[in-house]
Design a protein around this motif. Sequence first.
Motif, PDB file in Angstrom:
ATOM      1  N   PRO A  81      28.381 -34.218  -8.593  1.00 33.34           N
ATOM      2  CA  PRO A  81      27.014 -34.177  -9.123  1.00 33.34           C
ATOM      3  C   PRO A  81      25.985 -34.785  -8.174  1.00 33.34           C
ATOM      4  CG  PRO A  81      28.322 -35.818 -10.294  1.00 33.34           C
ATOM      5  CD  PRO A  81      29.243 -35.134  -9.329  1.00 33.34           C
ATOM      6  N   ILE A 135      27.888 -39.206 -15.846  1.00 27.10           N
ATOM      7  CA  ILE A 135      27.428 -38.375 -14.729  1.00 27.10           C
ATOM      8  C   ILE A 135      26.136 -38.944 -14.154  1.00 27.10           C
ATOM      9  CG2 ILE A 135      26.477 -36.108 -14.101  1.00 27.10           C
ATOM     10  CD1 ILE A 135      28.477 -34.945 -16.215  1.00 27.10           C
ATOM     11  N   HIS A 188      34.077 -27.498 -12.660  1.00 30.82           N
ATOM     12  CA  HIS A 188      33.005 -26.516 -12.431  1.00 30.82           C
ATOM     13  C   HIS A 188      32.568 -25.824 -13.719  1.00 30.82           C
ATOM     14  CE1 HIS A 188      36.408 -23.740 -12.397  1.00 30.82           C
ATOM     15  NE2 HIS A 188      35.548 -22.755 -12.557  1.00 30.82           N
ATOM     16  N   ALA A 221      30.112 -28.165 -15.226  1.00 30.91           N
ATOM     17  CA  ALA A 221      28.905 -28.128 -14.384  1.00 30.91           C
ATOM     18  C   ALA A 221      28.079 -26.885 -14.697  1.00 30.91           C
ATOM     19  CB  ALA A 221      29.295 -28.148 -12.907  1.00 30.91           C
ATOM     20  N   VAL A 260      24.269 -23.801 -10.406  1.00 27.31           N
ATOM     21  CA  VAL A 260      25.180 -24.939 -10.241  1.00 27.31           C
ATOM     22  C   VAL A 260      24.971 -25.576  -8.868  1.00 27.31           C
ATOM     23  CG1 VAL A 260      27.613 -25.614 -10.072  1.00 27.31           C
ATOM     24  CG2 VAL A 260      26.886 -24.016 -11.856  1.00 27.31           C
ATOM     25  N   PHE A 295      24.865 -29.565  -8.033  1.00 29.45           N
ATOM     26  CA  PHE A 295      26.222 -30.003  -7.717  1.00 29.45           C
ATOM     27  C   PHE A 295      26.601 -29.511  -6.328  1.00 29.45           C
ATOM     28  CE2 PHE A 295      26.161 -29.838 -12.345  1.00 29.45           C
ATOM     29  CZ  PHE A 295      26.789 -31.018 -12.701  1.00 29.45           C
TER      30      PHE A 295
END
Length: 72
Positions: free
Chosen positions: A5, A38, A48, A51, A62, A66
Amino acid sequence: MFVIPNVPEIKRRREEIGLSQHQLSLQSDLSGCAISRIESGRTKRINHLRAREIAKVLDCKVEEIFTDAKGA
């Protein structure tokens, strides 16, 4: 597959659209504790799929919030 992250960017985007951590957790179907970990930087890697749910709520890709764990 895991991603890393970008804590400041996640928090910035969340605040920019006026969501609390609790609201983000509800909309992304993650626990409030997960979102808190996070944003505090305690979670170093995230699945993922999770995310993707966060990115969907924050209306971004994403890759914008990330980093691929393989490239780090």
